[in-house]
Enzyme design. Sequence first.
Site: not given
Ligand code: EPU
Length: 428
Positions: A22-23, A92, A116, A121-125, A304, A396
Amino acid sequence: MEKLLIEGGHQLNGEVRISGAKNSAVALLPATILAESEVTIEGLPNISDIQILKELLRDIGGDVSQNGDEVTIDSSEMVAMPLPNGRVKKLRASYYFMGAMLGRFKKAVIGLPGGCDLGPRPIDQHIKGFEALGAEVTNEQGAIYLKADELIGAKIYLDVPSVGATINIMLAAVRAKGKTTIENVAKEPEIIDVATLLNSMGANIKGAGTDVIRIEGVDSLKGCQHTIIPDRIEAGTYTILAAAKGEEVHIDNVIPTHLESLTAKLREMGVEIEEGTDYLVVRGNRELSSVDIKTLVYPGFPTDLQQPFTALLTQAHGTSIVTDTIYQARFKHVDELRRMNANIKVEGSSAVITGKSPLEGAKVKASDLRAGACLVIAGLMADGVTEVVGINHIERGYDGITEKLKILGANVWREQMTDEDIRMFQNA
Ligand code: EPU
């Protein structure tokens, strides 16, 4: 809407085949925007997130066709259509449209993503990366506006090794001018899968799977064919449920090295696991010892699988501590497990589980995808019937879960939700 019913106590046996990841899939589909010709992706899972992404690709002018688990996307006629609302809010991974559309069109308008509810779940990076490449990024009424005259390669250091930011910046940078270096990146296998697709499309990405990714921008990308990697989280979920109730369960289409953090813990608990080149055989259903886990970025224990693993720990002798360092509030499953007689409490970013407590069937709510998987596993171990509402979350991310569980000998079925179920479902 339906609910899932599980009659617990049955032994599981036989073979289950794992679907595509999925991811990975949720990033591979948006990545096809960059190709400007036909890309075929084989092995896509049949899950609702993928259906939504295919619709989003059509919304911006993509020609999307499907043959079994193979999807072909012709992106030649795509346009930089703004997507501020609607479908983008449902998942997401719609944030990958930001990087991909910025890379191709040098502009994009994308609503802030849903997905979820795991706490903040910020996207600042992601945004820091786009800005470093020369984009102007603003947030207006819940949508992110991105535009750039041109994208120019840059050196970017991620404050946290985010999966999403790593992939999104990669998507934008493959068509930037010159060299981009992204440091402190995430190393998840899904990132390697996306880089493999992009390189097959003609990109020049090196280092995916290590801490530093180096990209030499190219002017254009072309179509190709790509086979997705197996879903390590789906595989991990079946491995855990086989540990719980499996006499002998064969899990096929797996890359065992992707699951080492899980299989090591299961062995520590007393589960017998045999590894082949692309399969696992799990002999579970034994007396289990308690263990502690701490979720970490790959290759550490995946967040996960934290929730599904917690269900198993209710059946281990002694006290186990589960700490989630990635999503510190990912504990909504705990109250539901308690309804089933589990002995668990949450302390800060940890769950403390005291076992072994006999689980009892109950009506429970899946608040998110992996909480749903956790409750299914608990239901398989419980006495009596467990009713899981909120299975839209499970759909999902788990391709054909009811059918796969039946193949293994579980007694599971679906029923329409009653008014009471609907009230429970709505009271989040
Ligand atoms: N984070 C920041 N800033 C950012 C991005 C992330 O502070 O700009 C923090 C997050 O708050 C978190 C950590 O960094 O504490 C890791 O977040 P990451 O960005 O790696 O997560 P993501 O890309 O939003 C993906 C998977 C998630 C999985 C996480 C961690 C997808 C669509 N989602 O999320 O999958 O938990 O990586 O491995 O790829 C799931 O499949 O159930 C799921 C939630």
